[in-house]
Write a protein that holds these residues in place. Structure first.
Motif, PDB file in Angstrom:
ATOM      1  N   LEU A 128       0.889  -1.378   0.072  1.00 29.65           N
ATOM      2  CA  LEU A 128      -0.030  -0.004   0.181  1.00 29.65           C
ATOM      3  C   LEU A 128       1.247   1.583   0.011  1.00 29.65           C
ATOM      4  CD1 LEU A 128      -2.618  -1.231   2.378  1.00 29.65           C
ATOM      5  CD2 LEU A 128      -3.165  -0.488   0.018  1.00 29.65           C
ATOM      6  N   LEU A 129       1.909   1.252   0.683  1.00 30.66           N
ATOM      7  CA  LEU A 129       2.681   2.192   0.869  1.00 30.66           C
ATOM      8  C   LEU A 129       3.299   2.650  -0.294  1.00 30.66           C
ATOM      9  CD1 LEU A 129       4.455   4.294   2.558  1.00 30.66           C
ATOM     10  CD2 LEU A 129       6.512   2.580   2.819  1.00 30.66           C
ATOM     11  N   ASN A 130       3.861   1.717  -1.252  1.00 29.66           N
ATOM     12  CA  ASN A 130       4.620   1.159  -2.474  1.00 29.66           C
ATOM     13  C   ASN A 130       3.641   2.420  -3.599  1.00 29.66           C
ATOM     14  OD1 ASN A 130       7.293   1.258  -1.967  1.00 29.66           O
ATOM     15  ND2 ASN A 130       6.784  -1.072  -1.997  1.00 29.66           N
ATOM     16  N   GLU A 131       2.414   1.648  -3.028  1.00 28.50           N
ATOM     17  CA  GLU A 131       1.543   2.616  -3.800  1.00 28.50           C
ATOM     18  C   GLU A 131       0.863   3.888  -4.280  1.00 28.50           C
ATOM     19  OE1 GLU A 131      -2.095  -0.870  -4.259  1.00 28.50           O
ATOM     20  OE2 GLU A 131      -0.942  -2.223  -4.960  1.00 28.50           O
ATOM     21  N   MET A 132       0.956   3.984  -3.269  1.00 22.41           N
ATOM     22  CA  MET A 132       0.818   5.102  -2.405  1.00 22.41           C
ATOM     23  C   MET A 132       1.355   6.230  -2.577  1.00 22.41           C
ATOM     24  SD  MET A 132      -2.421   5.697  -0.873  1.00 22.41           S
ATOM     25  CE  MET A 132      -2.442   7.114  -0.092  1.00 22.41           C
ATOM     26  N   LYS A 133       3.022   5.777  -2.548  1.00 20.87           N
ATOM     27  CA  LYS A 133       4.362   6.431  -3.618  1.00 20.87           C
ATOM     28  C   LYS A 133       4.040   6.808  -4.886  1.00 20.87           C
ATOM     29  CE  LYS A 133       7.764   5.795   0.129  1.00 20.87           C
ATOM     30  NZ  LYS A 133       8.548   5.111   0.283  1.00 20.87           N
ATOM     31  N   SER A 134       3.544   6.348  -5.544  1.00 19.31           N
ATOM     32  CA  SER A 134       3.202   6.001  -7.115  1.00 19.31           C
ATOM     33  C   SER A 134       2.647   6.950  -7.610  1.00 19.31           C
ATOM     34  CB  SER A 134       3.187   4.711  -6.852  1.00 19.31           C
ATOM     35  OG  SER A 134       3.152   4.614  -8.823  1.00 19.31           O
ATOM     36  N   LEU A 135       1.003   6.818  -6.866  1.00 18.86           N
ATOM     37  CA  LEU A 135      -0.153   7.761  -6.737  1.00 18.86           C
ATOM     38  C   LEU A 135      -0.080   9.364  -6.731  1.00 18.86           C
ATOM     39  CD1 LEU A 135      -3.145   7.569  -7.292  1.00 18.86           C
ATOM     40  CD2 LEU A 135      -3.435   7.490  -5.213  1.00 18.86           C
ATOM     41  N   ARG A 136       1.080   9.264  -5.606  1.00 17.08           N
ATOM     42  CA  ARG A 136       1.892  10.757  -5.123  1.00 17.08           C
ATOM     43  C   ARG A 136       2.411  11.639  -6.612  1.00 17.08           C
ATOM     44  NH1 ARG A 136       5.450  11.962  -0.460  1.00 17.08           N
ATOM     45  NH2 ARG A 136       3.596  11.136   0.976  1.00 17.08           N
ATOM     46  N   ALA A 137       3.581  10.997  -7.224  1.00 19.78           N
ATOM     47  CA  ALA A 137       3.796  11.088  -8.144  1.00 19.78           C
ATOM     48  C   ALA A 137       3.024  11.618  -9.028  1.00 19.78           C
ATOM     49  CB  ALA A 137       5.186   9.633  -8.549  1.00 19.78           C
TER      50      ALA A 137
END
Length: 155
Positions: A128-137
């Protein structure tokens, strides 16, 4: 002669260990079935509307008005101290829990967390953290595009 005696002793020991393993598996299976039966009985008591589902209100009602059931669930190693949290874990988001979902969920909640459970939660959290980082980018990129297009249209 000594090797023959040792071999016979080892053979008997291995047969005994195999029987013990089968016995342990049978006992665990029986305990799991008994627990599921107890959860079915509890579900039937909690389903006061008789529609085959329990709601948070029904769960709270049965636990509040029947302290024996709360104690009984505690003896089955199922913590019900936070009814809302318990319900939200079992609920799929529609505000009600089916008998099957309740029984299966209770089986998973029984007892303390295993290392496997903790690792699964950790892995899910990292995903989830990695997906959130990708979404933020991605959102930052879109924000720059929108701002650039706004600047161009004002010029």
């Amino acid at each position: 002669l000594f090797r023959i005696i040792t071999a016979v002793f080892l053979k008997d020991t291995m047969e005994l260990a195999a029987r013990d393993a089968k016995l342990v598996i049978q006992q665990k299976t029986r305990q799991k079935e008994e627990f599921a039966q107890h959860m079915l009985e509890f579900f039937q008591i909690a389903d006061t509307s008789g529609d085959g589902f329990i709601t948070l209100d029904e769960l709270q009602e049965v636990l509040f008005h029947n302290p024996k059931i709360k104690s009984w669930l505690g003896m089955l190693e199922l913590s019900v101290d936070d009814t809302e949290e318990l319900f939200s874990i079992l609920d799929n988001g529609d505000g009600q829990v089916s008998c099957e979902a309740f029984t299966k969920g209770a089986l998973h909640l029984k007892g303390a967390a295993r290392s496997q459970d903790v690792m699964a939660i950790k892995q899910t959290g990292m995903t989830l953290l990695n997906e959130m980082k990708s979404l933020r980018a991605s959102l930052k990129g879109l924000d720059h595009l929108v701002r650039d297009s706004e600047i161009e249209t004002t010029i």
